[in-house]
Design a protein around this motif. Structure first.
Motif, PDB file in Angstrom:
ATOM      1  N   LYS A 108      35.240  33.884  46.934  1.00 21.56           N
ATOM      2  CA  LYS A 108      34.260  33.969  45.848  1.00 21.56           C
ATOM      3  C   LYS A 108      34.546  35.167  44.947  1.00 21.56           C
ATOM      4  CE  LYS A 108      29.325  33.751  44.875  1.00 21.56           C
ATOM      5  NZ  LYS A 108      29.042  35.068  44.292  1.00 21.56           N
ATOM      6  N   TYR A 109      34.961  36.276  45.572  1.00 21.45           N
ATOM      7  CA  TYR A 109      35.286  37.467  44.781  1.00 21.45           C
ATOM      8  C   TYR A 109      36.386  37.165  43.763  1.00 21.45           C
ATOM      9  CZ  TYR A 109      37.008  42.084  43.531  1.00 21.45           C
ATOM     10  OH  TYR A 109      37.427  43.184  42.814  1.00 21.45           O
ATOM     11  N   PHE A 110      37.435  36.492  44.251  1.00 22.21           N
ATOM     12  CA  PHE A 110      38.552  36.176  43.347  1.00 22.21           C
ATOM     13  C   PHE A 110      38.097  35.317  42.159  1.00 22.21           C
ATOM     14  CE2 PHE A 110      41.666  36.745  47.085  1.00 22.21           C
ATOM     15  CZ  PHE A 110      42.107  37.985  46.641  1.00 22.21           C
ATOM     16  N   ILE A 111      37.195  34.386  42.451  1.00 25.62           N
ATOM     17  CA  ILE A 111      36.685  33.518  41.377  1.00 25.62           C
ATOM     18  C   ILE A 111      35.741  34.293  40.448  1.00 25.62           C
ATOM     19  CG2 ILE A 111      35.165  31.529  40.950  1.00 25.62           C
ATOM     20  CD1 ILE A 111      37.984  30.691  41.780  1.00 25.62           C
ATOM     21  N   ASP A 112      34.900  35.117  41.065  1.00 27.62           N
ATOM     22  CA  ASP A 112      33.884  35.839  40.274  1.00 27.62           C
ATOM     23  C   ASP A 112      34.499  36.809  39.273  1.00 27.62           C
ATOM     24  OD1 ASP A 112      31.815  34.550  41.480  1.00 27.62           O
ATOM     25  OD2 ASP A 112      31.271  36.187  42.839  1.00 27.62           O
ATOM     26  N   ILE A 113      35.550  37.522  39.689  1.00 35.36           N
ATOM     27  CA  ILE A 113      36.064  38.565  38.778  1.00 35.36           C
ATOM     28  C   ILE A 113      37.136  38.042  37.823  1.00 35.36           C
ATOM     29  CG2 ILE A 113      35.561  40.443  40.404  1.00 35.36           C
ATOM     30  CD1 ILE A 113      38.725  40.608  40.726  1.00 35.36           C
ATOM     31  N   ARG A 114      37.576  36.822  38.051  1.00 34.36           N
ATOM     32  CA  ARG A 114      38.656  36.266  37.207  1.00 34.36           C
ATOM     33  C   ARG A 114      38.229  36.198  35.738  1.00 34.36           C
ATOM     34  NH1 ARG A 114      42.980  33.952  39.177  1.00 34.36           N
ATOM     35  NH2 ARG A 114      44.420  33.194  37.596  1.00 34.36           N
ATOM     36  N   GLY A 115      39.056  36.780  34.889  1.00 40.41           N
ATOM     37  CA  GLY A 115      38.793  36.694  33.444  1.00 40.41           C
ATOM     38  C   GLY A 115      37.648  37.565  32.964  1.00 40.41           C
ATOM     39  N   VAL A 116      37.119  38.408  33.848  1.00 46.18           N
ATOM     40  CA  VAL A 116      36.019  39.290  33.453  1.00 46.18           C
ATOM     41  C   VAL A 116      36.610  40.619  32.973  1.00 46.18           C
ATOM     42  CG1 VAL A 116      33.982  40.556  34.279  1.00 46.18           C
ATOM     43  CG2 VAL A 116      34.430  38.207  35.086  1.00 46.18           C
ATOM     44  N   GLY A 117      36.150  41.093  31.840  1.00 41.74           N
ATOM     45  CA  GLY A 117      36.624  42.389  31.324  1.00 41.74           C
ATOM     46  C   GLY A 117      38.070  42.333  30.881  1.00 41.74           C
ATOM     47  N   GLU A 118      38.717  43.518  30.882  1.00 44.83           N
ATOM     48  CA  GLU A 118      40.115  43.582  30.432  1.00 44.83           C
ATOM     49  C   GLU A 118      40.976  42.709  31.344  1.00 44.83           C
ATOM     50  OE1 GLU A 118      41.887  47.496  30.430  1.00 44.83           O
ATOM     51  OE2 GLU A 118      43.824  46.711  29.744  1.00 44.83           O
ATOM     52  N   ASN A 119      41.851  41.925  30.759  1.00 47.08           N
ATOM     53  CA  ASN A 119      42.652  41.024  31.580  1.00 47.08           C
ATOM     54  C   ASN A 119      43.527  41.791  32.560  1.00 47.08           C
ATOM     55  OD1 ASN A 119      45.331  39.294  31.995  1.00 47.08           O
ATOM     56  ND2 ASN A 119      43.579  37.933  31.680  1.00 47.08           N
ATOM     57  N   TYR A 120      43.391  41.432  33.846  1.00 52.75           N
ATOM     58  CA  TYR A 120      44.079  42.183  34.885  1.00 52.75           C
ATOM     59  C   TYR A 120      45.597  42.127  34.738  1.00 52.75           C
ATOM     60  CZ  TYR A 120      45.302  44.139  39.358  1.00 52.75           C
ATOM     61  OH  TYR A 120      45.841  44.947  40.325  1.00 52.75           O
ATOM     62  N   PHE A 121      46.096  40.962  34.331  1.00 51.35           N
ATOM     63  CA  PHE A 121      47.555  40.793  34.260  1.00 51.35           C
ATOM     64  C   PHE A 121      48.151  41.598  33.104  1.00 51.35           C
ATOM     65  CE2 PHE A 121      46.036  36.553  35.953  1.00 51.35           C
ATOM     66  CZ  PHE A 121      46.132  36.953  37.275  1.00 51.35           C
ATOM     67  N   LEU A 122      47.442  41.603  31.984  1.00 49.66           N
ATOM     68  CA  LEU A 122      47.934  42.384  30.850  1.00 49.66           C
ATOM     69  C   LEU A 122      47.937  43.870  31.200  1.00 49.66           C
ATOM     70  CD1 LEU A 122      46.236  40.529  27.849  1.00 49.66           C
ATOM     71  CD2 LEU A 122      48.553  40.235  28.761  1.00 49.66           C
ATOM     72  N   LYS A 123      46.932  44.268  31.982  1.00 46.85           N
ATOM     73  CA  LYS A 123      46.833  45.660  32.426  1.00 46.85           C
ATOM     74  C   LYS A 123      48.024  45.983  33.334  1.00 46.85           C
ATOM     75  CE  LYS A 123      42.990  46.581  34.674  1.00 46.85           C
ATOM     76  NZ  LYS A 123      41.517  46.480  34.834  1.00 46.85           N
TER      77      LYS A 123
END
Lengths: 642, 642
Positions: A210-225
């Motif tokens: 659920k954590y992985f789904i919940d935070i996906r796409g939230v805020g600054e994009n993790y991959f770009l970071k």
């Protein structure tokens, strides 16, 4: 709340249509893939999958070889083996699998980490390239495999390995300080964690998913970071200038309304989302699932259950963009669509989801493997002119003939595990209701409430639209919902030989069933010409031919080349011909006309002249079996003679 | 033997159709490109072309920027300036060009070497990466520019620079021991060397061009050999696993029978081959040219004169593979086709080559630039649904709207130099015959044999199929061949107002002309529906609309979206409407029917139901002017209502 599931150990499929495919897994695909993973297939791209594990385990020396997710080949193979062993004892196969599991155990690191690419090649970059590294994706497949192997054999070694791995993931990722706040670049671990939770009862695995789904796409994009860090280096050249929608991380998943990006990533995520929505009774998440489902089936899905219109990056494009000749329609994407559909059906008890699931299974998934089980499609076009699928051109991704193996070999083992677990798609259940989704002959023992009932289906489907369901060991009366397929007409049900009225609930014919009851179902599903929403410009003026769940196509071997010059007369009913070819398929004979190519001046490309036509009889065969009689043209969509 | 050519200084074009385009070059494109090369265009990709020269000349510090062939932008610009200055004095422009030429001179190395990429970035790799380095390609464009500038202004500085460069090339490459036995990865230097020979009479330049053609594709492939060297590194990622057919080096050129590989490389090479075949009276080479020409126009060319069917690698694919929506059809490729056609026409005196040349010029070449001269197409599809041309999908190479500038900006300056040198396409000549190829109003002085005759064409073409040709300064009677276009019907010619009989030679109406003769030509070329060879599967059941040399198309701005749902009634004659829009184009009004989208259930993708149609009037406009009224759908090929 946990979604009810079916115990594959208690289902025996013996079906005139499916058994030939299902048996391929045990008899051909599993041994073949074993050879492939051991690099023993001549003229096929090497795999070196097992060699990587030996190197990671310190049992061999050498370099890592293959894709960053090469480990998943063995994972999907073991998952298929688990399913096969659930249905049939096979000591030799089990011994081989146990040895592989021992090897996997040796390749696992002290702390539970398990990934041959990073262990061998980039040990310092663990969890530092979630975008491209596929560590969580690989872990997810390993978890699915471990669960299947445990359920199939009762053995816990692999499960323990993957619990240790899952524990490490739970320690590594999360909201708490010091933990990585990232999510997988290719979704899949969510499904694995949920399955692991189902067999272990370990709630933290579900929460992790659920954590992985919940935070996906939230805020600054993790991959770009991630990509901004100094030690970042690209693994996949095509990931330069990364577009977050490719991995559905462009916005929070609950806000997503259209299916975007890489099709397999998308449907694997939607599958997990649906299950989590149910487990947590998360209505917002369920609403997102329905929006995404509707977007796919109303605007972005091929009639074959194929998804992913773009040959570049294997992805969705935009609404109504469904090119037939240069599409992707990856086999794995249709498998993922079936997984998503199954969850949606199990949660909502609506038969509409099974219509799509059935379409994907009977067409694109089956088309992915040759009738002899020895070659595979990765890409599943609906129109092929072989000579145009030339290397280094726009259509180079379309192979006009099934391939022996692939450098990136996600599809063959994915098809194997799907066929080997076909039983999961046949039934659905809730506390006191059994749902019959697919009309496949089998015997099953199914826990329903506190009882274990016995069910036997005898089916001639799809050759004939007729099947019987016998119930026994029914302690107290149960409700049985039998799917009325979208294409079914004049649906009738007999209980113990007597005509009965039935109620219809969400697309299911509902009967009350007591001990020793036999239900006999008949309906009509004549071959029909089907059109497309006019907004799909590529199909304007064209029709497809469907018969029940099967989509038909024209092949050069039956009709000569120049299939695009054929016009079918949709006013004349197709004639059914029982063939001995293509696994005893029903061929369809159509009437129409075709362009008389001889009448056109040979060396002239353009001319202000009339086209002449000649009357012809046309033969159509099930799309799932195309290209089993040599290379040649194929088309699903035919010009409509108007 | 040297092919006769026309002196552009002695032609004044004043034409109701072409002047608006030709004048764009001087008034808009040249200043605009000057700004682009100086990085002054907002929101456009940077060029830094001039900055590279300053760095190479030691006048500025910094890194090389751009493509390895970035220098060719300035080359094509200078070539266009040369052509413009031939037609009109412009002191300011000439001063700017002279300054650029001074800069180029400073960037040239002591030994004649001239290439900013290798000079700045990889000085040690001169001539070591012929496959990707584009040194010879760049040199070729510089030579063409130097010749045009010399012919336009009489100034020799640039010519001297390029002679020095050509001398270095002659010293570097060749059969003799110690010389490099390679050939260009992108053909073009052959054309440049031939032109340099034409103005200098230096035979070694011609021989050098012939050497490059003669050794191409002979023996072990030079590029594959080059790639084996230790210090080789890829410049273009897509060149990994290099396929020699990409650069037409897969076999000796004389043996090539089909147009393969990168379309621009191909037609530039064929252009040089044709000229060399004539210069050396090389029948084998001429035969290859004819085979390649026939392969293109009979099997691999779009009706718009576009070539290059593959969106990947900008290349030819196979016979009859002409997809309309994901093709390439690079503007530069049609320019190259026109160059090839001109040589073939000049050599054979056959009008058929001009039919193709005219098709390319009036359609794809013109479509490459907006009516305001400020934006450009690189790719020229025949069917566009803008929303499907999404980044990072199969159709990302197709831009649904002209772009301001490109990182790889080969097309805009190529279009500019083509329009600026339009005069070269109007006339052909042999010793005592003048050929009128294109029906463009102009006044010209033309050397014919030992005399200089004067010709004036007054033309309403293509609006009306009528033009007059007035001859003066005719010392002794000459032969005049006036092209009978393939689409011309009821062709009539008057001499000094009197109807005359004429002979037809290779597609030309031949008249004998003395002093003060006026020929008046009329023919009919009504708008016509044209079909395609049925082997082109994408066009089965479809028609295009042509009127004289112009191909028409449907645009969303006139007809709404869903153009693929329109069926034209080809039995009803199109109605001509003189519009004030699109440069005063003739619009065509067609009758037909179209799918009634409203009648289809909104949320349903597939259904067994009839499509309903409604009658409609449809408007078609010249393809060359599509996308000049905003973004929207476009299609050339329309369903034929049968």
């Amino acid at each position: 709340m946990k979604l009810e599931s079916i115990d594959l150990k208690k289902i025996r499929i013996e079906d005139q249509f499916w058994s030939k495919h299902v048996n391929l897994v045990k008899n051909t695909i599993i041994p073949y893939q074993w050879d492939a993973m051991n690099d023993r297939i001549k003229d096929a791209e090497p795999s070196r999958c097992l060699e990587n594990f030996k190197i990671a385990a310190g049992l061999s020396k050498g370099e890592f070889y293959g894709a960053v997710f090469q480990d998943t080949d063995i994972a999907k193979w073991l998952e298929a083996v688990g399913f096969v062993l659930a249905a049939n004892k096979d000591e030799e196969l089990e011994k081989t699998a146990d040895e592989v599991i021992d090897l996997i155990g040796k390749a696992q690191q002290e702390d539970g980490y398990l990934n041959t690419y990073f262990t061998i090649k980039e040990p310092k970059r663990r969890w530092k390239d979630l975008c491209e590294g596929h560590e969580l994706y690989t872990a997810g497949h390993m978890m699915e495999a471990a669960v299947a192997y445990y359920l199939g054999t009762g053995k816990t070694k692999f499960l323990d390995i993957m619990k240790k791995n899952a524990d490490l993931i739970c320690e590594t990722f999360g909201q708490e300080e010091g933990k990585v706040k990232g999510y997988p670049g290719h979704q899949e671990v969510e499904i694995g964690l949920i399955k692991l939770y189902h067999v272990t009862g370990e709630r933290k695995y579900l929460d992790m998913a659920k954590y992985f789904i919940d935070i996906r796409g939230v805020g600054e994009n993790y991959f770009l970071k991630e990509m901004k860090s100094d030690d970042y280096h690209l693994i996949f050249p095509e990931f330069a200038n990364y577009d977050p929608s490719y991995s559905q991380s462009h916005m929070p998943v609950r806000e997503q309304e259209s299916a975007e990006g890489h099709a397999v990533r998308a449907v694997y995520m939607y599958t997990a989302m649906a299950e989590l929505a149910y487990e947590y009774q998360d209505e917002e998440l369920m609403k997102a699932c329905k929006n995404l489902w509707n977007n796919i089936v109303e605007k972005r899905m091929y009639i074959t259950g194929g998804i992913g219109s773009s040959g570049i990056l294997e992805r969705f494009t935009v609404d109504y963009d469904l090119p037939n000749d240069y599409c992707y329609c990856e086999s794995c994407a249709s498998i993922g669509l079936a997984m998503f559909a199954l969850r949606m059906a199990n949660i909502t008890k609506e038969a509409q989801y099974i219509d799509v699931l059935e379409r994907a299974l009977y067409n694109t998934v089956l088309a992915g493997v040759a009738l002899d089980g020895k070659s595979f499609f990765y890409v599943n076009p609906l129109e092929v002119r072989p000579e145009t699928c030339k290397d280094r051109t726009s259509k180079e991704h379309v192979k006009p003939i099934r391939q022996k193996w692939f450098g990136v070999a996600c599809c063959p083992p994915n098809i194997a595990r799907t066929l080997a677990s076909l039983g999961q798609y046949i039934y659905g259940k809730s506390e006191n209701t059994l749902y019959i989704n697919l009309f496949i002959s089998n015997q099953a023992k199914i826990e329903l409430g506190e009882d274990e009932i016995e069910v036997r289906i005898d089916s001639d489907f799809p050759a004939k639209n007729h099947f019987k369901i016998a119930f026994s060991k029914i302690a107290k009366e149960i409700k049985v919902g039998i799917r009325i397929p979208g294409y079914g007409e004049e649906y009738t049900g007999l209980i113990n030989g007597k005509s009965v009225a039935y109620t219809v609930e969400k697309g299911y014919a509902v009967f009350m069933v007591g001990e020793d009851t036999e239900i006999e179902i008949s309906f009509k599903a004549p071959a029909k010409y089907v059109g497309t929403n006019p907004k799909v410009s590529t199909n304007n003026g064209k029709v497809a031919l469907v018969r029940g769940p099967q989509v038909y196509c024209l092949e050069e071997v039956d009709n000569g080349d120049g299939l695009a010059g054929i016009y079918v007369d949709t006013k004349t009913l197709p004639k059914e011909i029982q063939s001995e070819k293509l696994g005893g398929s029903i061929f369809l004979e159509l009437q129409g006309k075709r362009i008389d190519e001889e009448d056109w001046p040979k060396n002239q490309l353009y001319a202000a002249r009339e086209i002449t036509y000649k009357d012809v009889t046309i033969k159509a065969v099930p799309y799932s079996y195309w290209n089993n009689r040599g290379i040649g043209e194929m088309t699903v969509w035919m010009n409509n003679q108007i």
